[in-house]
Enzyme design. Structure first.
Site, PDB file in Angstrom:
ATOM      1  N   LYS A 166       0.801  -1.400  -0.065  1.00 64.73           N
ATOM      2  CA  LYS A 166      -0.357  -0.061   0.072  1.00 64.73           C
ATOM      3  C   LYS A 166       0.771   1.279   0.267  1.00 64.73           C
ATOM      4  O   LYS A 166       0.774   2.437  -0.767  1.00 64.73           O
ATOM      5  CB  LYS A 166      -1.098   0.216   1.110  1.00 64.73           C
ATOM      6  CG  LYS A 166      -1.717   1.287   1.766  1.00 64.73           C
ATOM      7  CD  LYS A 166      -2.998   1.765   0.467  1.00 64.73           C
ATOM      8  CE  LYS A 166      -3.557   2.415   0.738  1.00 64.73           C
ATOM      9  NZ  LYS A 166      -3.971   3.574  -1.031  1.00 64.73           N
ATOM     10  N   LYS A 235       1.500  11.049   5.307  1.00 65.97           N
ATOM     11  CA  LYS A 235       1.879   9.896   5.998  1.00 65.97           C
ATOM     12  C   LYS A 235       2.255   8.098   4.855  1.00 65.97           C
ATOM     13  O   LYS A 235       3.259   7.928   5.494  1.00 65.97           O
ATOM     14  CB  LYS A 235       0.601   8.922   6.874  1.00 65.97           C
ATOM     15  CG  LYS A 235       0.403   8.288   7.076  1.00 65.97           C
ATOM     16  CD  LYS A 235      -0.569   7.021   7.652  1.00 65.97           C
ATOM     17  CE  LYS A 235      -1.645   6.649   6.341  1.00 65.97           C
ATOM     18  NZ  LYS A 235      -2.559   6.684   6.469  1.00 65.97           N
TER      19      LYS A 235
HETATM   20  P1  NDP Z   1     -10.531   9.701   7.512  1.00 66.12           P
HETATM   21  O1  NDP Z   1     -10.133  10.538   8.690  1.00 66.12           O
HETATM   22  O2  NDP Z   1     -11.867   9.963   7.064  1.00 66.12           O
HETATM   23  O3  NDP Z   1     -11.319   9.121   9.297  1.00 66.12           O
HETATM   24  C1  NDP Z   1     -10.480   8.741  10.158  1.00 66.12           C
HETATM   25  C2  NDP Z   1     -11.599   7.885  10.772  1.00 66.12           C
HETATM   26  O4  NDP Z   1     -10.767   7.210  12.179  1.00 66.12           O
HETATM   27  C3  NDP Z   1     -12.650   8.074  11.528  1.00 66.12           C
HETATM   28  O5  NDP Z   1     -14.227   7.571  12.050  1.00 66.12           O
HETATM   29  C4  NDP Z   1     -11.963   9.003  12.921  1.00 66.12           C
HETATM   30  O6  NDP Z   1     -13.175   9.070  14.192  1.00 66.12           O
HETATM   31  C5  NDP Z   1     -11.185   7.552  13.097  1.00 66.12           C
HETATM   32  N1  NDP Z   1     -10.347   8.441  14.217  1.00 66.12           N
HETATM   33  C6  NDP Z   1      -9.071   8.688  14.091  1.00 66.12           C
HETATM   34  N2  NDP Z   1      -8.344   8.495  15.009  1.00 66.12           N
HETATM   35  C7  NDP Z   1      -8.343   8.134  15.789  1.00 66.12           C
HETATM   36  C8  NDP Z   1      -7.614   7.273  17.005  1.00 66.12           C
HETATM   37  N3  NDP Z   1      -7.265   8.133  17.585  1.00 66.12           N
HETATM   38  N4  NDP Z   1      -9.170   6.453  17.624  1.00 66.12           N
HETATM   39  C9  NDP Z   1     -10.036   6.118  17.003  1.00 66.12           C
HETATM   40  N5  NDP Z   1     -10.861   6.901  16.679  1.00 66.12           N
HETATM   41  C10 NDP Z   1     -10.677   7.637  15.380  1.00 66.12           C
HETATM   42  O7  NDP Z   1      -9.336   8.508   7.205  1.00 66.12           O
HETATM   43  P2  NDP Z   1     -10.165   7.837   5.729  1.00 66.12           P
HETATM   44  O8  NDP Z   1     -10.965   7.334   5.810  1.00 66.12           O
HETATM   45  O9  NDP Z   1      -9.921   8.822   4.465  1.00 66.12           O
HETATM   46  O10 NDP Z   1      -9.091   7.171   6.032  1.00 66.12           O
HETATM   47  C11 NDP Z   1      -8.073   5.669   7.581  1.00 66.12           C
HETATM   48  C12 NDP Z   1      -7.368   4.803   6.414  1.00 66.12           C
HETATM   49  O11 NDP Z   1      -7.748   4.084   5.654  1.00 66.12           O
HETATM   50  C13 NDP Z   1      -6.177   5.374   6.146  1.00 66.12           C
HETATM   51  O12 NDP Z   1      -5.177   4.840   7.109  1.00 66.12           O
HETATM   52  C14 NDP Z   1      -6.525   6.202   5.098  1.00 66.12           C
HETATM   53  O13 NDP Z   1      -4.326   6.490   4.885  1.00 66.12           O
HETATM   54  C15 NDP Z   1      -6.489   4.786   4.181  1.00 66.12           C
HETATM   55  N6  NDP Z   1      -7.253   5.053   2.480  1.00 66.12           N
HETATM   56  C16 NDP Z   1      -8.119   6.174   2.408  1.00 66.12           C
HETATM   57  C17 NDP Z   1      -7.948   6.328   1.253  1.00 66.12           C
HETATM   58  C18 NDP Z   1      -9.176   7.820   0.949  1.00 66.12           C
HETATM   59  O14 NDP Z   1      -9.378   7.850   0.431  1.00 66.12           O
HETATM   60  N7  NDP Z   1      -9.862   8.217   2.246  1.00 66.12           N
HETATM   61  C19 NDP Z   1      -8.181   5.616   0.744  1.00 66.12           C
HETATM   62  C20 NDP Z   1      -7.803   4.132   0.564  1.00 66.12           C
HETATM   63  C21 NDP Z   1      -7.148   4.275   2.153  1.00 66.12           C
HETATM   64  P3  NDP Z   1     -13.863  10.129  13.974  1.00 66.12           P
HETATM   65  O15 NDP Z   1     -14.892  10.193  13.414  1.00 66.12           O
HETATM   66  O16 NDP Z   1     -14.096  10.784  15.442  1.00 66.12           O
HETATM   67  O17 NDP Z   1     -13.071  11.733  13.646  1.00 66.12           O
END
Ligand code: NDP
Length: 290
Positions: A166, A235
């Protein structure tokens, strides 16, 4: 046989990924740090919003959080039950996967790194590419569940291999975006119509997912619609660079991309969509890609 499935982290990706799980006929529990999102998910998609203490009692636990550090903290505070399988869809750090795999093994829990690719649109459609590292037997057990939100599931090797694939994929994505922006900058300086140029490139050997999708949909139209935060891409490039350094490899192009994105990190808000990285090039050259 009926199982319980939990999904932790209903962000841009997790929200959609979890929405496909109820179709499997198992009970699906969702937890999110901001609880109202989990309640909303349950109302929208026949899932159940639960407390974290219950989520970690599921047979299969998915997580999709920003970083490996977030997952490590969560697992340390809320260890899963013996006999369960933890499927971590975060784009994480290979060494963290190995550490978690080993520490969870002591609790009788299998840990798989299973990051995803395909953007939010792929998550919504259930067509994500999933690259899985870890125990093969655990992988075979979870494959039919992962299939609910994926178009391709590939077992790529020992624990941490999924995260490594990834990180390299996303470094390539950043490279393609940056190289395309540089190419279009030259063409714009020569007065070429960029939409027409892009159409030619997309029917030629220089095309990429960035030229076919992102450049027209977010940059040329100046929308920079956010689906994937710039800091998450930064990251991922950092994870790739750490891997390169661990292996003592000399890979100058990847290092160059890392340098560019480190500079951008200092200039631009990390909460912007990753496509906004090209604005840095626009500022340097005083040429807007539209
Ligand atoms: P978002 O920022 O949209 O969502 C992050 C999620 O994690 C939210 O539900 C947030 O909760 C929660 N969260 C953040 N910090 C914590 C913590 N310390 N403890 C518990 N929950 C936490 O991120 P994405 O969905 O975009 O990305 C998630 C992962 O997927 C990442 O690693 C990213 O690199 C990867 N990814 C993203 C893609 C994209 O197109 N967006 C594509 C492919 C991979 P809350 O709602 O409370 O903020």
């Amino acid at each position: 046989m009926s199982h319980t499935i939990a999904f932790i982290g209903l962000g841009a990706m997790g929200w959609h990924m979890a929405s496909h799980l109820p179709q499997l006929g198992h009970e699906v529990w969702v937890w999110n740090r901001t609880g109202s999102k989990a309640d909303q998910h349950a109302e929208t998609f026949q899932t159940q919003s639960v407390k974290i203490e219950k989520a970690v009692q599921a047979d299969f636990i998915f997580s999709c959080l920003p970083t490996s550090a977030d997952v490590e903290q969560l697992i340390a505070a809320h260890p899963p039950k013996s006999g369960s399988i933890w499927i971590d869809c975060t784009s994480g750090v290979p060494q963290s996967a190995q550490n978690l795999m080993q520490s969870l093994k002591k609790l009788g829990v299998a840990y798989l790194d299973a990051p995803v690719s395909g953007q939010t649109i792929g998550a919504e459609k259930g067509t994500l590419t999933v690259m899985v590292g870890g125990d093969v037997d655990a992988f075979e057990k979870v494959k039919p569940i992962i299939a609910a939100f994926s178009g391709l599931i590939e077992y790529v090797g020992e624990s941490g291999s999924g995260f490594a694939v990834k990180a390299i994929n996303n470094t390539l994505m950043a490279t393609h975006l940056w190289a395309l922006a540089e190419g279009l900058t030259v063409l714009k300086s020569k007065g070429v119509n960029l939409s027409a140029a892009l159409n030619c490139i997309n029917h030629s050997s220089g095309k990429s997912s960035m030229s076919e999708n992102i450049m027209a949909q977010r940059v040329l139209n100046r929308s920079f619609d956010k689906t994937f935060a710039l800091d998450l891409l930064q990251k991922d490039i950092g994870i790739a660079i750490d891997l390169i350094q661990e292996q003592s490899l000399q890979l100058p192009s990847m290092q160059l991309i890392q340098n560019q994105f480190t500079r951008i990190q200092k200039e631009q808000a990390s909460t912007l969509d990753f496509s906004a990285a090209v604005q840095s090039l626009e500022q340097i050259n005083q040429i807007e890609l539209r």
